[in-house]
Design a protein around this motif. Structure first.
Motif, PDB file in Angstrom:
ATOM      1  N   ARG A   1     -12.050   5.547  -0.907  1.00  0.00           N
ATOM      2  CA  ARG A   1     -11.419   4.339  -0.391  1.00  0.00           C
ATOM      3  C   ARG A   1     -11.171   3.352  -1.531  1.00  0.00           C
ATOM      4  O   ARG A   1     -11.945   3.259  -2.466  1.00  0.00           O
ATOM      5  CB  ARG A   1     -12.335   3.699   0.664  1.00  0.00           C
ATOM      6  CG  ARG A   1     -12.450   4.539   1.930  1.00  0.00           C
ATOM      7  CD  ARG A   1     -13.524   4.007   2.852  1.00  0.00           C
ATOM      8  NE  ARG A   1     -13.748   4.920   3.957  1.00  0.00           N
ATOM      9  CZ  ARG A   1     -14.826   4.900   4.733  1.00  0.00           C
ATOM     10  NH1 ARG A   1     -15.773   4.022   4.521  1.00  0.00           N
ATOM     11  NH2 ARG A   1     -14.954   5.772   5.708  1.00  0.00           N
ATOM     12  N   PRO A   2     -10.059   2.587  -1.434  1.00  0.00           N
ATOM     13  CA  PRO A   2      -9.752   1.631  -2.492  1.00  0.00           C
ATOM     14  C   PRO A   2     -10.910   0.671  -2.727  1.00  0.00           C
ATOM     15  O   PRO A   2     -11.531   0.193  -1.787  1.00  0.00           O
ATOM     16  CB  PRO A   2      -8.521   0.892  -1.949  1.00  0.00           C
ATOM     17  CG  PRO A   2      -7.902   1.851  -0.990  1.00  0.00           C
ATOM     18  CD  PRO A   2      -9.035   2.611  -0.385  1.00  0.00           C
TER      19      PRO A   2
ATOM     20  N   ARG B   1     -10.305   5.040  -8.791  1.00  0.00           N
ATOM     21  CA  ARG B   1      -9.978   4.806  -7.383  1.00  0.00           C
ATOM     22  C   ARG B   1      -8.873   3.773  -7.237  1.00  0.00           C
ATOM     23  O   ARG B   1      -7.991   3.911  -6.379  1.00  0.00           O
ATOM     24  CB  ARG B   1     -11.230   4.354  -6.626  1.00  0.00           C
ATOM     25  CG  ARG B   1     -12.298   5.431  -6.518  1.00  0.00           C
ATOM     26  CD  ARG B   1     -13.411   4.982  -5.580  1.00  0.00           C
ATOM     27  NE  ARG B   1     -14.546   5.876  -5.695  1.00  0.00           N
ATOM     28  CZ  ARG B   1     -15.747   5.522  -6.127  1.00  0.00           C
ATOM     29  NH1 ARG B   1     -15.968   4.273  -6.499  1.00  0.00           N
ATOM     30  NH2 ARG B   1     -16.731   6.397  -6.202  1.00  0.00           N
TER      31      ARG B   1
ATOM     32  N   SER C   1      -5.315   4.210  -5.423  1.00  0.00           N
ATOM     33  CA  SER C   1      -4.979   3.355  -4.280  1.00  0.00           C
ATOM     34  C   SER C   1      -3.656   2.621  -4.475  1.00  0.00           C
ATOM     35  O   SER C   1      -3.003   2.238  -3.508  1.00  0.00           O
ATOM     36  CB  SER C   1      -6.097   2.339  -4.035  1.00  0.00           C
ATOM     37  OG  SER C   1      -6.136   1.360  -5.057  1.00  0.00           O
TER      38      SER C   1
ATOM     39  N   ASN D   1      -1.478   7.364  -2.131  1.00  0.00           N
ATOM     40  CA  ASN D   1      -2.681   6.759  -1.573  1.00  0.00           C
ATOM     41  C   ASN D   1      -2.904   7.032  -0.093  1.00  0.00           C
ATOM     42  O   ASN D   1      -3.912   6.614   0.476  1.00  0.00           O
ATOM     43  CB  ASN D   1      -2.695   5.241  -1.825  1.00  0.00           C
ATOM     44  CG  ASN D   1      -1.529   4.538  -1.151  1.00  0.00           C
ATOM     45  OD1 ASN D   1      -0.773   5.142  -0.382  1.00  0.00           O
ATOM     46  ND2 ASN D   1      -1.352   3.269  -1.454  1.00  0.00           N
TER      47      ASN D   1
END
Length: 301
Positions: A17-18, A60, A64, A69
């Motif tokens: 996850r971002p 990451r 993202s 993404n």
């Protein structure tokens, strides 16, 4: 995909996850700004920095901000895969390809991550033989499963990171120069924690907050002397070391603020920490400091 691949993807979903970098220092603001400028491209990115500095956060963020993404970024620990299994993990294998191989075969990372991003953490640790196959994938998008003959195609963006001195590794024949130039179309240097100024206090308070939640404590922060200590220390283990120190100090603290006594006791137990008083007493000569460091590390220069 087979069940074990689905399980792997589910396990990695949280890590993918971002995650925005935490910073207040100008050096980090400039670094993040540079990363944002080319993260949206499909160019390969090489992130260089010391162990524990947070290179995975930059990886990451790169994913993202990319057009990929909507899919999960796959992280591969190149230093954590045995040399004999590296190629089968990256490129997959056919049933019975080698002793101990699954009777169903297995998809490799490049097959699983088709259309997404692969984060090659500690890419400098890849075996030299595997580097040649990785170079082919990056140049042609083609690979062959171990034990197979069919050419397979993949569309994967590579983000790589390492703490290895790549120029030295190339000179010593441990890393292919052509692969190095292929993976560093853009290079990002992750600043060490000691060079990030006020970021040390941001992270210290963040880690204390996390430790409070985990340990059921209510520590408010660092007192003045403890703050002076963390500002003077050079944090060779970077964020990972700071996190460990804050967690232990939070556990030891009985009052509302972490003091010098709790902090120094905790830091003395940290494996990467050098003697604290060696760094805090500015009146020590350079020669004495070097001698003390050599004694503390048993002569490891």
């Amino acid at each position: 995909l087979i069940d074990q691949i689905n399980d792997q993807l589910a396990h990695m979903a949280h890590e993918s996850r971002p995650q925005e970098p935490v910073y207040a220092s100008p050096v980090m603001a400039e670094t993040v700004s540079l990363l944002r400028r080319f993260a949206a491209t499909d160019a390969t990115v090489l992130i260089l920095g010391e162990t524990g500095a947070g290179k995975d956060v930059f990886a990451r963020l790169t994913h993202s901000l990319s057009r990929r993404n909507d899919k999960i970024m796959l992280k591969v620990d190149c230093g954590g895969i045995s040399e004999t299994l590296t190629e089968s993990e990256l490129f997959g294998y056919l049933p019975g390809a080698f002793t101990g191989a699954s009777s169903k075969g297995k998809a490799g990372y490049f097959e699983i991550a088709d259309g997404s991003t692969i984060f090659l953490d500690e890419v400098g640790e890849l075996p030299i033989a595997t580097q040649a196959r990785l170079l082919r994938v990056l140049e042609t998008g083609e690979y062959i499963r171990v034990g197979g003959q069919k050419i397979m195609k993949t569309d994967v963006r590579i983000v790589a990171a390492t703490n290895v001195n790549m120029h030295k590794a190339i000179t010593e024949g441990r890393f292919r120069e052509d692969l190095y130039h292929r993976i560093n179309e853009f290079t990002i240097y992750m600043p060490a924690l000691k060079d990030r100024g006020a970021d040390i206090f941001l992270f210290a308070n963040l880690f204390i907050k996390h430790a409070n939640q985990e340990l059921g404590k209510n520590v408010l922060g660092l007192d003045a002397k403890a703050s002076e200590i963390i500002a003077s220390y050079d944090w060779p283990g970077n964020l990972r070391e700071l996190n460990n120190v804050m967690k232990r100090a939070t556990l030891l603290t009985r009052g509302k603020y972490i003091g010098a006594q709790e902090l120094e006791k905790t830091m003395a137990q940290t494996s990467t920490a050098r003697p604290i008083n060696m760094q805090l007493h500015s009146e020590q000569s350079e020669q004495e400091s070097i001698a003390a460091a050599l004694r503390a590390t048993h002569g490891n220069k």
